[in-house]
Design a protein around this motif. Structure first.
Motif, PDB file in Angstrom:
ATOM      1  N   LEU A 133       0.821  -1.210   0.000  1.00  0.00           N
ATOM      2  CA  LEU A 133       0.000   0.000   0.000  1.00  0.00           C
ATOM      3  C   LEU A 133       0.861   1.269   0.000  1.00  0.00           C
ATOM      4  O   LEU A 133       0.390   2.338  -0.367  1.00  0.00           O
ATOM      5  CB  LEU A 133      -0.937   0.001   1.206  1.00  0.00           C
ATOM      6  CG  LEU A 133      -2.033  -1.065   1.169  1.00  0.00           C
ATOM      7  CD1 LEU A 133      -2.883  -1.006   2.416  1.00  0.00           C
ATOM      8  CD2 LEU A 133      -2.919  -0.910  -0.052  1.00  0.00           C
ATOM      9  N   ARG A 192      -1.669   6.969  -5.236  1.00  0.00           N
ATOM     10  CA  ARG A 192      -2.892   6.566  -5.945  1.00  0.00           C
ATOM     11  C   ARG A 192      -2.928   7.036  -7.397  1.00  0.00           C
ATOM     12  O   ARG A 192      -3.952   7.508  -7.901  1.00  0.00           O
ATOM     13  CB  ARG A 192      -4.126   7.119  -5.224  1.00  0.00           C
ATOM     14  CG  ARG A 192      -4.161   6.694  -3.782  1.00  0.00           C
ATOM     15  CD  ARG A 192      -5.553   6.475  -3.344  1.00  0.00           C
ATOM     16  NE  ARG A 192      -5.575   6.143  -1.933  1.00  0.00           N
ATOM     17  CZ  ARG A 192      -6.668   6.079  -1.217  1.00  0.00           C
ATOM     18  NH1 ARG A 192      -7.828   6.347  -1.779  1.00  0.00           N
ATOM     19  NH2 ARG A 192      -6.628   5.742   0.040  1.00  0.00           N
ATOM     20  N   LYS A 196      -2.245   6.031 -11.519  1.00  0.00           N
ATOM     21  CA  LYS A 196      -2.400   4.836 -12.337  1.00  0.00           C
ATOM     22  C   LYS A 196      -1.115   4.004 -12.294  1.00  0.00           C
ATOM     23  O   LYS A 196      -1.139   2.804 -12.024  1.00  0.00           O
ATOM     24  CB  LYS A 196      -2.652   5.284 -13.779  1.00  0.00           C
ATOM     25  CG  LYS A 196      -3.711   4.512 -14.488  1.00  0.00           C
ATOM     26  CD  LYS A 196      -3.983   5.217 -15.808  1.00  0.00           C
ATOM     27  CE  LYS A 196      -4.917   4.376 -16.640  1.00  0.00           C
ATOM     28  NZ  LYS A 196      -5.210   4.974 -17.938  1.00  0.00           N
ATOM     29  N   ALA A 197       0.010   4.678 -12.517  1.00  0.00           N
ATOM     30  CA  ALA A 197       1.286   3.973 -12.535  1.00  0.00           C
ATOM     31  C   ALA A 197       1.589   3.393 -11.159  1.00  0.00           C
ATOM     32  O   ALA A 197       2.154   2.302 -11.044  1.00  0.00           O
ATOM     33  CB  ALA A 197       2.397   4.922 -12.972  1.00  0.00           C
ATOM     34  N   PHE A 244      -0.579   2.291  -8.890  1.00  0.00           N
ATOM     35  CA  PHE A 244      -1.356   1.055  -8.695  1.00  0.00           C
ATOM     36  C   PHE A 244      -0.729  -0.097  -9.469  1.00  0.00           C
ATOM     37  O   PHE A 244      -0.619  -1.213  -8.975  1.00  0.00           O
ATOM     38  CB  PHE A 244      -2.803   1.249  -9.153  1.00  0.00           C
ATOM     39  CG  PHE A 244      -3.652   1.970  -8.142  1.00  0.00           C
ATOM     40  CD1 PHE A 244      -3.780   1.473  -6.849  1.00  0.00           C
ATOM     41  CD2 PHE A 244      -4.324   3.125  -8.476  1.00  0.00           C
ATOM     42  CE1 PHE A 244      -4.559   2.131  -5.917  1.00  0.00           C
ATOM     43  CE2 PHE A 244      -5.103   3.790  -7.542  1.00  0.00           C
ATOM     44  CZ  PHE A 244      -5.223   3.288  -6.265  1.00  0.00           C
ATOM     45  N   GLY A 245      -0.335   0.207 -10.712  1.00  0.00           N
ATOM     46  CA  GLY A 245       0.279  -0.840 -11.532  1.00  0.00           C
ATOM     47  C   GLY A 245       1.534  -1.383 -10.874  1.00  0.00           C
ATOM     48  O   GLY A 245       1.744  -2.592 -10.800  1.00  0.00           O
ATOM     49  N   ALA A 296       2.358  -1.278  -7.677  1.00  0.00           N
ATOM     50  CA  ALA A 296       2.060  -2.004  -6.441  1.00  0.00           C
ATOM     51  C   ALA A 296       1.559  -3.402  -6.770  1.00  0.00           C
ATOM     52  O   ALA A 296       1.902  -4.384  -6.106  1.00  0.00           O
ATOM     53  CB  ALA A 296       1.026  -1.247  -5.624  1.00  0.00           C
ATOM     54  N   TRP A 297       0.744  -3.499  -7.822  1.00  0.00           N
ATOM     55  CA  TRP A 297       0.200  -4.804  -8.181  1.00  0.00           C
ATOM     56  C   TRP A 297       1.296  -5.760  -8.650  1.00  0.00           C
ATOM     57  O   TRP A 297       1.379  -6.901  -8.225  1.00  0.00           O
ATOM     58  CB  TRP A 297      -0.889  -4.655  -9.252  1.00  0.00           C
ATOM     59  CG  TRP A 297      -1.551  -5.950  -9.507  1.00  0.00           C
ATOM     60  CD1 TRP A 297      -1.400  -6.742 -10.590  1.00  0.00           C
ATOM     61  CD2 TRP A 297      -2.441  -6.627  -8.620  1.00  0.00           C
ATOM     62  NE1 TRP A 297      -2.140  -7.879 -10.435  1.00  0.00           N
ATOM     63  CE2 TRP A 297      -2.791  -7.836  -9.239  1.00  0.00           C
ATOM     64  CE3 TRP A 297      -2.975  -6.331  -7.367  1.00  0.00           C
ATOM     65  CZ2 TRP A 297      -3.647  -8.756  -8.662  1.00  0.00           C
ATOM     66  CZ3 TRP A 297      -3.821  -7.244  -6.782  1.00  0.00           C
ATOM     67  CH2 TRP A 297      -4.160  -8.434  -7.423  1.00  0.00           C
ATOM     68  N   ASN A 298       2.172  -5.211  -9.528  1.00  0.00           N
ATOM     69  CA  ASN A 298       3.306  -6.006  -9.986  1.00  0.00           C
ATOM     70  C   ASN A 298       4.142  -6.486  -8.823  1.00  0.00           C
ATOM     71  O   ASN A 298       4.576  -7.636  -8.779  1.00  0.00           O
ATOM     72  CB  ASN A 298       4.230  -5.135 -10.842  1.00  0.00           C
ATOM     73  CG  ASN A 298       4.012  -5.388 -12.289  1.00  0.00           C
ATOM     74  OD1 ASN A 298       3.439  -6.406 -12.636  1.00  0.00           O
ATOM     75  ND2 ASN A 298       4.450  -4.472 -13.119  1.00  0.00           N
TER      76      ASN A 298
END
Lengths: 215, 479
Positions: free
Chosen positions: B142, B148, B150-151, B153-154, B156-158
């Motif tokens: 987090l 917050r 777009k990049a 979130f991407g 963090a997900w990766n």
């Protein structure tokens, strides 16, 4: 008793394949809950077989966490995010299944040295645990949506858990509690993450995220 | 007792900061807890110096030469990063990039992350080591997406997916290791303790242990950022707040490598061959060469330093793979790289904040605008590139010497990697630092940067006797 554990192992392999084929989110969650249930029954039988008390506790914990709590949280997430219907996979289902079969064959090969040494289980159980891990991995690679990938991750953890209980009669208690805590906190944090994602101005989903990767 | 303190302080800190809510002085409290951790570590080091290795809480925790200096380094960098983050995060909030709510999350997760690092380092239980590595990912996911975007979130997900999948492999490896120990010593609770595994390492079944090592190397290697599992690293470093980048590069990579080292000791004992070392050399060399060429292509300042981290982790892995004196070089490199890299991120953070961009092409004349941060960035860059005299140069020099003597075929790869990496970093940074610009302001990161850099340079001339002793002991352990 050993035959029963073997039967459960076969059941787990079937469920892993079913998860690989299932593209909608709610049935996928049901399968995941079923996997948790089978896992806790098998842990319980191993506990009964070996008379190890901490395995009973671990079976109860598995049942509570993986058959009840996590599926409830996941259902809520799916409903609130509104992603239950449309489906996207990178490969079509038959191809995925064929790849899955290759993976199972590969796991039986990989598990050979371990199975030969293990006095604890019959040849197939550890191989099946390995296969479930690899099948979950395949599921993670072929799914685009974030929530499906989370479920793949949890299925992978289930496979690992099965490997631990069937081959070594479970990890020491502290470790199992730690792992369970990690899984719970992980799902919780991912829930927050996915909500932030859904609430963000552009209403992102994972297929958009993929494009954001730079070199 | 001392171990209780070093674990208790960050735990208490995390809970307090989480309960406290959004307070203006939360960052001061964060620094206070980090300082207390540093003080507790000082006591731990004192005890270790006096009494030597010891274990605590029913052997669940232990301290030896390999983890004592990493714990000290971790506490030091956590403390300086908390000081840096005080000013940095306040400015981010003033400029409206962060909300008070996200600061609240940040401070409490900062402490929890430090807790997971200290726990991973001091734990004798390989299972708990795994649990804390996974918790380290969870506590920072987090934080990577704190802005917050777009990049973000991407990234963090990766980060979450790659590290979690990786770490699942490591759990598999851990289970296999426990299984092999249970074959020898019987399935009891102690079979997973590292010290017990170490005492029976000669009789562990080689086939299972080598399988376990492959899984563990892939798992923890993903966390350490080894190519080809490094994809998460540049994104996570570039998109998260700069103090988080400093923590990831300065602490997490070291601890992941430390986990691999612990397992390597066991595998070497079981196999009596250089199987583990050869694998590590291959992964290390690949990382060095690939990262060096990626360094050339980078346009963003934080990504540049992220790829430089991959390069340095590759160097360390290679050195540990060589073994012997190589292990000494690796340990020294771990220490100096951590100091220099967090200094580089401190300076870079301030520069980025001032320039409102991390695109290197748009940053010019830092030395005129913020002389403190400008010189800091320049020297941190030079050090990371491996210019003498510094600890980094010393260890790289040792590695090159060893690769000539032990494995000549690696020399060209090393030279290409080091050379290209050097050129890329120095060229890109000097362009930013020098050049036309006007107004000047005082730098807040400069004192911290210089503390780190001076330490890293001094280690090139003089390694304090205790530290040298620890390095020697640890290198002996690593073989």
């Amino acid at each position: 008793m050993l035959e029963f554990v073997n039967f459960l192992a076969a059941l787990l392999l079937l469920i892993a394949f079913a998860m690989l084929a299932q593209r909608r989110e709610f049935p996928l969650i049901n399968l995941f809950a079923l996997q948790g249930l089978v896992l806790s029954i098998s842990t319980f039988s191993v506990a009964f077989m070996t008379g190890k008390n901490h395995l009973y506790l671990s079976a109860a914990m598995t049942f509570l966490l993986k058959a009840i709590v996590l599926p409830v949280i996941l259902r809520r997430l799916v409903r609130r995010l509104g992603v239950q219907w449309s489906t996207e996979t990178l490969l079509n289902i038959p191809t995925t299944m064929l790849l899955g079969i290759v993976l199972v064959a590969f796991s039986f090969n990989l598990a050979n040295p371990v199975s030969r040494l293990a006095g604890t289980v019959t040849h197939g159980t550890f191989a099946i645990a390995t296969a479930s891990v690899l099948l979950a991995f395949l599921m993670m690679v072929t799914r685009k949506r974030a929530i499906s990938q989370v479920m793949a991750f949890l299925a992978m953890e289930n496979g690992l858990f099965f490997a631990a209980t069937s081959v070594t009669y479970g990890m020491p208690m502290v470790v199992e509690i730690g792992i369970a805590l990690d899984v719970l906190v992980g799902v919780f944090i991912l829930g927050i993450f996915l909500f932030q994602l859904a609430e963000s101005p552009d209403h992102l989903d994972l297929s958009h995220l993929e494009k954001m990767k730079a070199d | 007792m001392e171990i209780g303190f070093i674990l208790g302080v960050p735990l208490l800190g995390g809970i307090t900061l989480a309960m406290l809510g959004q307070k203006a002085w939360a960052s001061a409290l964060n620094s206070l807890f980090s300082f207390l951790l540093l003080a507790a570590t000082a006591f731990l080091v004192l005890r270790f110096v006096k009494h030597g290795p010891f274990s605590a809480f029913g052997e669940q925790f232990f301290i030896d030469s390999l983890n004592i200096f990493l714990i000290a380094l971790t506490s030091l960098v956590a403390f300086t990063t908390s000081l840096f983050s005080g000013t940095y995060m306040r400015r981010e909030k003033e400029e409206g990039r962060l909300t008070p709510g996200s600061l609240h999350l940040y401070h409490s997760m900062f402490q929890i992350f430090v807790l997971t690092m200290v726990l991973a380092l001091s734990s004798n239980n390989l299972g708990i080591l795994w649990v804390s590595m996974e918790a380290a990912t969870l506590s920072t996911v987090l934080l990577v997406s704190l802005y917050r975007t777009k990049a973000g979130f991407g990234a963090a997900w990766n980060y979450f997916i790659l590290c979690s999948v990786g770490i699942s492999q490591a759990l598999f490896g851990t289970i296999l290791l426990y299984f092999s120990a249970a074959q020898v010593a019987g399935p009891d609770e102690h079979a997973i303790l590292w010290t017990h595994l170490e005492s029976i390492k000669d009789s562990l079944p080689p086939s299972v242990v080598s399988l376990a090592f492959i899984f563990l190397l892939v798992g923890y290697g993903a966390k350490a950022g080894l190519v080809p599992l490094h994809n998460w690293l540049p994104d996570a470093h570039a998109e998260g707040p700069t103090p988080v980048s400093a923590l990831l590069s300065g602490l997490l990579l070291n601890v992941a490598l430390y986990a691999i080292l612990r397992v390597k000791i066991l595998v070497d004992g079981a196999l009596h061959s250089n199987f583990a070392g050869n694998l590590m050399m291959a992964f290390g060399l690949l990382s060095v060469v690939v990262a060096a060429f990626f360094l050339l292509r980078q346009k963003s300042l934080k990504r540049l330093f992220a790829y430089s981290s991959i390069e340095h982790v590759g160097l360390m892995t290679f050195a540990f793979g060589l073994g012997g004196v190589g292990s000494m070089a690796g340990l020294l490199h771990m220490t100096t790289h951590t100091l220099a890299k967090s200094a580089a991120f401190f300076a870079a953070g301030e520069v980025i904040q001032k320039a409102h961009t991390q695109t290197m092409g748009d940053i010019r004349g830092v030395i005129r605008q913020i002389p403190g941060a400008g010189w800091g960035l320049m020297f941190a860059g030079l050090l990371l590139a491996g210019i003498p005299p510094s600890g980094i140069f010393l260890s790289e020099f040792m590695m090159l010497g060893l690769s000539v003597r032990q494995a000549v075929w690696t020399l060209p790869f090393m030279l290409v990697g080091l050379g290209v990496g050097f050129a890329a970093i120095v060229w890109k940074i000097q362009e930013m630092v020098f050049g036309e610009a006007k107004a000047t302001s005082v730098s807040f990161s400069a004192p911290l940067v210089w503390i780190h850099l001076v330490l890293a340079i001094l280690l090139g001339f003089y390694i304090p006797p205790y530290l040298l002793h620890w390095y020697r002991e640890a290198a002996k352990l690593l073989g």
